[in-house]
Design an enzyme around this catalytic site. Structure first.
Site, PDB file in Angstrom:
ATOM      1  CD  GLU A 292      33.603 -28.588 -10.371  1.00 27.50           C
ATOM      2  OE1 GLU A 292      34.049 -27.631 -11.006  1.00 27.50           O
ATOM      3  OE2 GLU A 292      32.628 -29.247 -10.759  1.00 27.50           O
TER       4      GLU A 292
ATOM      5  CG  ASP B 247      34.357 -35.076 -15.200  1.00 23.73           C
ATOM      6  OD1 ASP B 247      33.584 -34.865 -14.248  1.00 23.73           O
ATOM      7  OD2 ASP B 247      35.068 -34.202 -15.708  1.00 23.73           O
TER       8      ASP B 247
ATOM      9  CG  HIS C 230      37.287 -28.317 -18.017  1.00 24.42           C
ATOM     10  ND1 HIS C 230      37.572 -28.742 -16.730  1.00 24.42           N
ATOM     11  CD2 HIS C 230      35.942 -28.369 -18.124  1.00 24.42           C
ATOM     12  CE1 HIS C 230      36.449 -29.037 -16.109  1.00 24.42           C
ATOM     13  NE2 HIS C 230      35.441 -28.820 -16.921  1.00 24.42           N
ATOM     14  CG  ASP C 231      35.163 -25.481 -15.763  1.00 24.69           C
ATOM     15  OD1 ASP C 231      34.722 -25.670 -16.903  1.00 24.69           O
ATOM     16  OD2 ASP C 231      34.883 -26.218 -14.792  1.00 24.69           O
TER      17      ASP C 231
ATOM     18  CG  ASP D  34      30.530 -31.662 -13.243  1.00 29.82           C
ATOM     19  OD1 ASP D  34      31.514 -30.975 -13.553  1.00 29.82           O
ATOM     20  OD2 ASP D  34      29.365 -31.333 -13.510  1.00 29.82           O
TER      21      ASP D  34
HETATM   22  C1  GLC Z   1      31.638 -28.241 -13.702  1.00 31.92           C
HETATM   23  C2  GLC Z   1      32.465 -28.500 -14.931  1.00 31.92           C
HETATM   24  C3  GLC Z   1      32.053 -27.527 -15.991  1.00 31.92           C
HETATM   25  C4  GLC Z   1      30.607 -27.759 -16.313  1.00 31.92           C
HETATM   26  C5  GLC Z   1      29.734 -27.661 -15.061  1.00 31.92           C
HETATM   27  C6  GLC Z   1      28.383 -28.244 -15.316  1.00 31.92           C
HETATM   28  O1  GLC Z   1      31.918 -27.026 -13.118  1.00 31.92           O
HETATM   29  O2  GLC Z   1      33.818 -28.465 -14.614  1.00 31.92           O
HETATM   30  O3  GLC Z   1      32.844 -27.623 -17.145  1.00 31.92           O
HETATM   31  O4  GLC Z   1      30.146 -26.830 -17.258  1.00 31.92           O
HETATM   32  O5  GLC Z   1      30.281 -28.388 -13.995  1.00 31.92           O
HETATM   33  O6  GLC Z   1      28.485 -29.623 -15.501  1.00 31.92           O
END
Ligand code: GLC
Length: 551
Positions: free
Chosen positions: A246, A102, A320-321, A204
């Site tokens: 992402e 990540d 995880h979100d 990310d």
């Molecule tokens: C992404 C991650 C999340 C995190 C955010 C800030 O969306 O998946 O878990 O809190 O970025 O890094």
């Protein structure tokens, strides 16, 4: 390797996301760790996955469970050491599994030495690596921009008499990508991880790096693609790495800018249109709309079409979100059947599927009812804000029980022993409801279990080119119970149909779905699709491969 036909290793692979803090604890401190993951590789190898997307394991104060990195070149002590990490890479590699790191470079932790130097003096070279603005003329923050996890987006730094921009929280300071020295440092760090033998990067919130704070353009800002192309030239070109970006802001119109084959940027974009479709327009995830299958299918179909000939889809329903998919899209009452039906329709689409830990045993939402059970800074931040604005605690908790990120962050359930076999200590967050029945050991003991179903779907992608390359065509689009589509390749067609409801249903099949042939998936026994009419039990799923029939 890219072959003459354009095939890449991850076209036939399935990913598995590990959230390290909640996966497996090897030392009894109540938190998962890297040796814990290594100890569970046989479970993952048996599933047949090709790579692990490893949520952050870097050194971090853990304000956002590692999405706030204070040293990009070390492992958090609670998760282990670099030696542990190297062992994980080697042991995974020995089982044909790659490790995808990540990469969290939109922001770093406020405790990172870069930020410590930057905040100490306006003359420090690192000062420009962050985004600063002077106070408003009468004092106070430069403007009213809000941070995603609550509060102002502006962090006051008295040492330099300036405010620093924080998109997520004051513990996560945004990096200023307009500084060439910062970019060079990031590329160097990425090459360093590549040197340790990783298989790629999940990036990310990468769509934020080109942001223009003054114009309040965050997603897909003016410089995003220039930076991704530079990163590609500096780190990725000529290497056989998988890159997944992402993006909460990507649309069908912009998707190919990230992952078009001739763009020199990323391999796939991890997009959320199907998730956002279910959120309230004003209150967002805290007031989710009931699951609307017709709208969901429309979004999924659209993306299959958008990336049919170029780019590549990342296929997922949970991470995880997000909430657990059985709780959000399926039925806790038909837990196993709905887990299998959802997996079937997702995994047989075109793209690379991602399994989030626990999904393969049909884990459900946490079932928390009190705010003190939550750990997530987003949930806690929004709770304080909304209560201050007059929302009742009960109303907030209702939304949180459905959409808080902690729903998917409870410990992985390995067996019916103490703490579900996750830790011998006190888990950092409570276990989800139902763990004595819902766990890996119990599921594996059931021939009709969810694990066995995932293993089958993952194997199909490796064995059958039609699953990888077949053209997608949706049917019964207005039907609010059933999801149905075909994949076709050459003279073959794969018909996929699932009842995604708690009621049985009878459907008239359109001619192209009337396939007669081998049932590759038949959760409730084989049925004859060629008869033109089929009755499906609640959450029954079928996939039948045969010669192409009528068009
Ligand atoms: C992404 C991650 C999340 C995190 C955010 C800030 O969306 O998946 O878990 O809190 O970025 O890094």
């Amino acid at each position: 390797m890219q072959t003459a036909t354009g095939a890449r290793w991850w076209h036939t692979a399935t990913g598995y996301q590990v959230y390290p803090r909640s996966f497996a604890d090897s030392d009894g401190d109540g938190m998962g760790d890297v040796p814990g993951i290594t100890g569970k590789l046989d479970h993952l190898a048996d599933l047949g996955i090709g790579f692990i997307w490893l949520s952050p394991v870097y050194a971090s104060p853990m304000a956002d469970n590692g999405y706030d990195i204070s040293d990009y070149r070390d492992i958090a002590p609670e998760f282990g050491t670099l030696d542990d990490f190297d062992r994980l890479v080697a042991q995974a590699h020995a089982r044909g599994i790659g490790i995808v790191m990540d990469l969290v470079v939109n922001h770093c932790s406020a405790a990172h030495p870069w930020f410590r130097a930057a905040r100490a003096s306006r003359d420090a070279p690192e000062h420009d690596w962050f985004i600063w603005r002077d106070p408003a003329p009468g004092g106070g923050p430069p403007d009213d921009q809000r941070a995603c996890f609550g509060g102002s987006a502006w962090l006051w730094v008295p040492e330099v008499g300036r405010y620093c921009y924080c998109h997520f929280s004051p513990e996560q300071v945004d990096l200023n990508w307009d500084t060439p020295a910062l970019r060079a440092e990031i590329y160097d760090m990425m090459r360093w991880w590549v040197g340790r033998g990783i298989a790629g990067f999940r990036m990310d919130v990468i769509s934020l790096i080109g942001k223009d704070v003054d114009a309040r353009i965050y997603e897909e800002g003016p410089r995003l693609h220039a930076y991704l192309q530079e990163m590609h030239r500096e780190v990725l070109a000529g290497r056989d790495l998988l890159t997944i970006g992402e993006s909460w802001g990507v649309s069908r119109d912009t998707a190919l800018l990230y992952c078009g084959r001739d763009r020199g940027e990323l391999d796939m974009v991890f997009q959320f249109t199907h998730i956002l479709e279910g959120w309230d327009e004003v209150l967002g995830k805290w007031r989710p709309r009931p699951f609307d299958l017709v709208a969901f299918k429309r979004v999924m179909d659209d993306w299959q079409e958008t990336l049919a000939d170029d780019g590549w889809n990342a296929l997922f329903l949970s991470n995880h979100d997000l909430p657990r998919q059985v709780s959000r899209y399926g039925s806790e009452r038909y837990r196993k059947d709905s887990a299998k039906a959802l997996a079937t329709v997702l995994h047989l689409m075109k793209g690379t599927p991602f399994v989030y830990q626990g999904e393969e045993i049909g884990m459900t939402n946490a079932g928390f009812t009190r705010i003190d059970q939550y750990r997530d800074l987003e949930t806690l931040g929004h709770y304080s804000e909304q209560i201050a604005e007059g929302v009742s605690p009960g109303a907030f908790l209702e939304g949180a029980a459905r959409f808080s990120r902690d729903n998917s962050r409870t410990p992985m359930q390995w067996n019916a022993g103490e703490n579900a076999g996750f830790t011998s200590g006190t888990p950092w967050i409570g276990l989800a409801q139902g763990w004595p029945e819902v766990n890996v050991a119990a599921d594996r003991a059931d021939p009709g279990g969810v694990v066995a179903h995932y293993r089958r779907l993952i194997a199909m992608r490796k064995e059958l080119p039609i699953v990888v390359h077949g053209r997608y065509r949706p049917f019964l689009r207005g039907n609010a119970q059933v999801m149905a589509y075909t994949r076709s390749l050459g003279a073959e067609v794969l018909a996929v149909i699932a009842n995604l409801s708690e009621e049985p249903c009878m459907v008239e099949l359109p001619a192209p779905m009337r396939v007669s042939g081998e049932a590759l998936v038949a959760t409730h026994g084989v049925r004859d699709l060629s008869a033109g009419e089929v009755t499906l039990a609640p959450y029954e799923a079928l996939a039948v491969l045969g010669p192409e029939a009528a068009r």
